[in-house]
Design a protein around this motif. Structure first.
Motif, PDB file in Angstrom:
ATOM      1  N   ILE A  41      40.800  52.621  35.496  1.00 27.61           N
ATOM      2  CA  ILE A  41      42.012  52.315  36.266  1.00 27.61           C
ATOM      3  C   ILE A  41      41.757  51.135  37.198  1.00 27.61           C
ATOM      4  N   TYR A  42      40.609  51.154  37.871  1.00 28.05           N
ATOM      5  CA  TYR A  42      40.246  50.077  38.786  1.00 28.05           C
ATOM      6  C   TYR A  42      40.130  48.748  38.040  1.00 28.05           C
ATOM      7  N   SER A  43      39.448  48.759  36.897  1.00 26.61           N
ATOM      8  CA  SER A  43      39.267  47.534  36.115  1.00 26.61           C
ATOM      9  C   SER A  43      40.603  46.985  35.629  1.00 26.61           C
ATOM     10  N   ASN A  48      44.845  42.993  35.851  1.00 29.22           N
ATOM     11  CA  ASN A  48      46.274  42.749  36.010  1.00 29.22           C
ATOM     12  C   ASN A  48      46.525  41.830  37.205  1.00 29.22           C
ATOM     13  N   GLY A  49      45.806  42.065  38.300  1.00 25.79           N
ATOM     14  CA  GLY A  49      45.959  41.228  39.485  1.00 25.79           C
ATOM     15  C   GLY A  49      45.534  39.793  39.235  1.00 25.79           C
ATOM     16  N   ILE A  50      44.450  39.626  38.492  1.00 22.36           N
ATOM     17  CA  ILE A  50      43.975  38.276  38.163  1.00 22.36           C
ATOM     18  C   ILE A  50      45.008  37.559  37.301  1.00 22.36           C
ATOM     19  N   GLU A  51      45.535  38.255  36.299  1.00 22.51           N
ATOM     20  CA  GLU A  51      46.549  37.646  35.426  1.00 22.51           C
ATOM     21  C   GLU A  51      47.784  37.237  36.224  1.00 22.51           C
ATOM     22  N   LYS A  52      48.224  38.096  37.136  1.00 26.16           N
ATOM     23  CA  LYS A  52      49.394  37.764  37.958  1.00 26.16           C
ATOM     24  C   LYS A  52      49.101  36.570  38.856  1.00 26.16           C
TER      25      LYS A  52
END
Length: 96
Positions: A41-43, A48-52
């Protein structure tokens, strides 16, 4: 509803739920499983945050280059996106 607020499996009314909670919290196998799930979940959250963040940076670059007067085709090439995607972002920024 009571069982959902219990921290200890022994305090639960449902034996099925109590057994599963005990297994996940108190056994080596259960703890390892929960650790694995939390790491996943953390990964996924980080990815997802990096992609955004990358997308947001590209959007800002698209808008900046458009303000400088560059044509859509050159902007698309600069940020490595399709002309259609760049045009969509520019249209969205105008409508806001």
């Amino acid at each position: 509803m009571h069982d959902l607020h219990c921290k200890n499996a022994g305090d639960m009314y449902s034996s099925i739920l109590a057994d599963r909670v005990y297994e996940l919290k108190e056994t080596q196998k259960g703890v390892a499983f929960m650790c694995h799930e939390m790491e996943q979940i953390y990964s996924e959250g980080i990815e997802n945050g990096i992609e955004k963040g990358i997308e947001q940076g590209k959007r800002e670059t698209v808008l900046s280059l458009a303000e400088m007067g560059l044509p859509v085709e050159k902007i698309a090439k600069a940020v490595r996106l399709s002309v259609r995607e760049v045009q969509k972002w520019l249209d969205e920024s105008v409508s806001k």
